[in-house]
Motif scaffolding. Structure first.
Motif, PDB file in Angstrom:
ATOM      1  N   PRO A   9     130.683  18.892  81.534  1.00 38.06           N
ATOM      2  CA  PRO A   9     131.545  19.584  82.498  1.00 38.06           C
ATOM      3  C   PRO A   9     132.307  20.728  81.851  1.00 38.06           C
ATOM      4  CG  PRO A   9     132.560  17.533  81.813  1.00 38.06           C
ATOM      5  CD  PRO A   9     131.185  17.546  81.204  1.00 38.06           C
ATOM      6  N   CYS A  10     132.813  21.642  82.685  1.00 38.37           N
ATOM      7  CA  CYS A  10     133.644  22.722  82.178  1.00 38.37           C
ATOM      8  C   CYS A  10     134.831  22.160  81.409  1.00 38.37           C
ATOM      9  CB  CYS A  10     134.147  23.599  83.328  1.00 38.37           C
ATOM     10  SG  CYS A  10     132.916  24.742  83.989  1.00 38.37           S
ATOM     11  N   SER A  11     135.148  22.774  80.283  1.00 37.54           N
ATOM     12  CA  SER A  11     136.202  22.315  79.399  1.00 37.54           C
ATOM     13  C   SER A  11     136.976  23.510  78.863  1.00 37.54           C
ATOM     14  CB  SER A  11     135.607  21.516  78.234  1.00 37.54           C
ATOM     15  OG  SER A  11     136.587  21.199  77.265  1.00 37.54           O
ATOM     16  N   ASP A  12     138.270  23.291  78.550  1.00 37.61           N
ATOM     17  CA  ASP A  12     139.071  24.332  77.908  1.00 37.61           C
ATOM     18  C   ASP A  12     139.164  24.134  76.399  1.00 37.61           C
ATOM     19  OD1 ASP A  12     142.379  23.070  78.954  1.00 37.61           O
ATOM     20  OD2 ASP A  12     140.759  22.157  77.815  1.00 37.61           O
ATOM     21  N   ASP A  13     138.437  23.150  75.876  1.00 34.99           N
ATOM     22  CA  ASP A  13     138.387  22.887  74.439  1.00 34.99           C
ATOM     23  C   ASP A  13     137.225  23.678  73.844  1.00 34.99           C
ATOM     24  OD1 ASP A  13     138.431  19.807  72.437  1.00 34.99           O
ATOM     25  OD2 ASP A  13     138.226  21.903  71.859  1.00 34.99           O
ATOM     26  N   LEU A  14     137.523  24.673  73.011  1.00 33.07           N
ATOM     27  CA  LEU A  14     136.482  25.529  72.455  1.00 33.07           C
ATOM     28  C   LEU A  14     135.439  24.754  71.666  1.00 33.07           C
ATOM     29  CD1 LEU A  14     138.699  27.631  73.234  1.00 33.07           C
ATOM     30  CD2 LEU A  14     137.965  28.948  71.234  1.00 33.07           C
TER      31      LEU A  14
END
Length: 123
Positions: A102-107
């Protein structure tokens, strides 16, 4: 296995528009969430939006919501970032990246990155 290349960057006046392209090779981008990030000089890289692999839902950040949108083009294995009403604060190098989840904000969740394309917004 998947390589990414961004294109479409350049210089534009405030209030203008640009379309950036993220083209993948090696495997269909349909199987991946595709995130877009930007980094200005002296600042940390930040996520600005992402399109999911399951239903193409978009998750824009507050700074770009209502101005930036995403679209998939499966014929060319690309994801487009349409940017409108650009501001000087949007000046940065823009990157696309993919993750099998899923889309994540963790690079660190993203497994492949493009080399980036520069966007400059000034009068």
């Amino acid at each position: 296995q998947v390589q990414l290349v961004e294109s479409g960057g350049g210089s534009v006046q405030p209030g203008g528009s640009l379309r950036l392209s993220c083209v993948g090779t090696g495997r269909s981008l349909r199987f991946y969430a595709v995130g877009w990030f930007r980094q200005a000089p002296g600042k940390e890289r930040e996520i600005i939006t992402c399109i999911s692999s399951s239903d193409d839902s978009e998750f824009p950040s507050d700074s770009v919501k209502g101005r930036f949108t995403l679209a998939r083009d499966e014929a060319t294995n690309a994801v487009y970032l349409d940017m409108s009403r650009l501001k000087p604060e949007d000046t940065a190098k823009y990157y696309c990246a993919i993750e099998f989840g899923p889309c994540s904000d963790d690079l660190s969740d993203y497994e492949s990155w493009g080399p980036g394309t520069q966007v400059t917004v000034s009068s």
